[in-house]
Design an enzyme around this catalytic site. Structure first.
Site, PDB file in Angstrom:
ATOM      1  N   VAL A 113       0.792  -1.228   0.000  1.00  0.00           N
ATOM      2  CA  VAL A 113       0.000   0.000   0.000  1.00  0.00           C
ATOM      3  C   VAL A 113       0.821   1.273   0.000  1.00  0.00           C
ATOM      4  O   VAL A 113       0.623   2.138  -0.828  1.00  0.00           O
ATOM      5  CB  VAL A 113      -0.997   0.012   1.176  1.00  0.00           C
ATOM      6  CG1 VAL A 113      -1.692   1.366   1.285  1.00  0.00           C
ATOM      7  CG2 VAL A 113      -2.040  -1.081   0.982  1.00  0.00           C
ATOM      8  N   LYS A 153      -4.824   0.269  -4.031  1.00  0.00           N
ATOM      9  CA  LYS A 153      -4.480   0.507  -2.636  1.00  0.00           C
ATOM     10  C   LYS A 153      -5.702   0.917  -1.822  1.00  0.00           C
ATOM     11  O   LYS A 153      -5.854   0.523  -0.665  1.00  0.00           O
ATOM     12  CB  LYS A 153      -3.388   1.573  -2.558  1.00  0.00           C
ATOM     13  CG  LYS A 153      -2.079   1.140  -3.205  1.00  0.00           C
ATOM     14  CD  LYS A 153      -1.091   2.279  -3.332  1.00  0.00           C
ATOM     15  CE  LYS A 153       0.203   1.827  -4.001  1.00  0.00           C
ATOM     16  NZ  LYS A 153       1.154   2.928  -4.224  1.00  0.00           N
TER      17      LYS A 153
END
Length: 430
Positions: A134, A207
């Site tokens: 992420v 993400k």
């Protein structure tokens, strides 16, 4: 007491991130062993081009047969940094089946098939960790699913792509146009030769799906995320933002509905007040702002990409997974007990900044205001300027739904006095 028999690690991919993982495993071997309670040994490295020289890696460990590597049976942890959907997905599930836990940095795969991968890990009693998927080196996933596990998270908003933040920061600070800023990002190595995944927000959307799923304990797939790229952002948009005391960022925003019955996940450019902590995030850095009921407002900040920062997150997961292995346990798995629906973008309520090209004559403002009123969209401020029969009209709304704003804009386009809609941008972080 430290175990002498090493835990064996298979590395899938040895590019920018993979080579850094291997380097850190070698140079910090003693420290890693002390932190884990056992040595860790790089037992194999799967690559596509074995002839390439890889400094610091024993050529005898290099193989092109990734499947055979993960099937060996003596591998404790597989580190997957090859990216993409296949063969990564098959290699990860095969690793679970043959007794290995997995550390991955594969945001696209986790956003698309995270639920299935978690189910496979649980079925075989293995770990699946992915802190590096992420925000690079920023500790984010573990705080969300462990440190804040006893809290209720209502909103996650952040800058999760360094390339786009670099471009927008350059446009803001130097007055450069989009293409000029992109060219500089490419020259400095921040942007790929094909920057589509970044500038069209595919990367950030993946993400956002991962973050929303963890934050709200529900299943959010990539297809659930509204995505809008930043290629249409102009110098004029930044001038308008400055006039409002704002700047422009590409934001990933994950929210729980006020009634708690649904969630939304979206990525798009937005104006954000200069007083907001995210407004000061410069260059290729990432930052994520978390709002929780008990903890309040938290911000996580740091380098969001690059070989060494991403490898740091991978190694952090590797240490955690190895500790679990030694303890005969697994860490937190998928938590999707809420099964909340993901609302469409039309239901999202926010503020809007609309710039219109209009005829410079009496009555135009009244016509425009009437259209907004007819669609139930309240106006906060209006700014008009112009000469020689042409004018610019900038309208900032109070909070309105995306659907009601879309209807408003469609009606505005039908007015004879409106020459065109120059730009529409959401305003966040109030």
């Amino acid at each position: 007491m430290m175990r002498t028999r090493p835990l064996k690690v298979a590395l899938l991919g040895c590019g920018v991130v993979g080579s850094e993982v291997a380097r850190i495993m070698t140079t910090h071997a003693d420290d890693l062993a002390a932190r884990i309670g056992a040595p860790v040994e790089l037992a194999g490295v799967a690559v596509r081009r074995p002839s390439r020289v890889r400094e610091g890696i024993d050529a005898g460990l290099v193989t092109t047969d990734a499947t055979a590597l993960v099937k060996r049976g003596d591998i404790d942890v597989v580190v997957e940094v090859i990216g993409g959907i296949e063969p990564a997905r098959t290699l990860i599930t095969t690793a679970f089946e043959h007794g290995a836990s997995v550390v991955s940095a594969n945001k696209a795969l986790l956003a698309q098939d995270g639920a299935a991968l978690h189910e496979a890990a649980e079925e075989h009693g293995r770990d699946l960790y992915y802190e590096a998927a992420v925000a690079g080196a920023i500790p984010l996933i573990r705080p969300l699913r462990e440190s804040l596990a006893g809290d209720k998270i209502n909103r996650v908003m952040g800058i999760v792509n360094g390339t786009t933040n670099f471009i927008l920061d350059k446009m803001d600070s130097t007055g450069a146009g989009y293409q000029e800023a992109l060219d500089e990002a490419t020259a400095l190595g921040y942007a790929e030769a094909d920057p589509t995944a970044d500038v069209e927000a595919f990367d950030a959307a993946a993400k956002a799906a991962i973050l929303a799923g963890i934050a709200f304990h529900t299943r959010v797939r990539l297809d659930d995320v509204y995505r809008e790229g930043m290629t249409e952002v102009t110098a004029a948009d930044f001038a308008s933002a400055r006039g409002m005391g704002c700047t422009i960022k590409l934001l990933a925003i994950c929210e729980r509905a006020a009634d708690g019955g649904s969630v939304t996940a979206r990525v798009h450019p937005a104006m954000i007040p200069l007083t907001h902590p995210l407004a000061s995030v410069r260059g290729a850095y990432n930052a994520v702002f978390v709002e929780a009921e008990a903890a309040g407002q938290l911000m996580f900040y740091g380098p969001g990409a690059g070989g060494a920062p991403t490898a740091s997150a991978v190694l952090g997961d590797l240490v955690a997974v190895c500790r679990n292995k030694l303890g005969g346990a697994t860490g937190p798995g998928d938590s999707a007990y809420t099964q909340l629906p993901v609302s469409p973008m039309g239901d999202v309520v926010t503020r809007y900044h609309i710039s219109l090209d209009v005829a410079d004559k009496p009555g135009v403002l009244a016509q425009v205001a009437t259209v907004f009123a007819e669609h139930g969209v309240s106006i906060d401020t209006v700014r008009q300027s112009g000469k020689d029969g042409e004018a610019s009209l900038v309208v900032v709304t109070h909070r309105a739904s995306d659907a009601s704003l879309a209807g408003t804009v469609e009606a505005l386009r039908s007015l004879d006095t409106v020459r065109g809609v120059a730009s529409i941008m959401r305003v966040e972080g109030e």
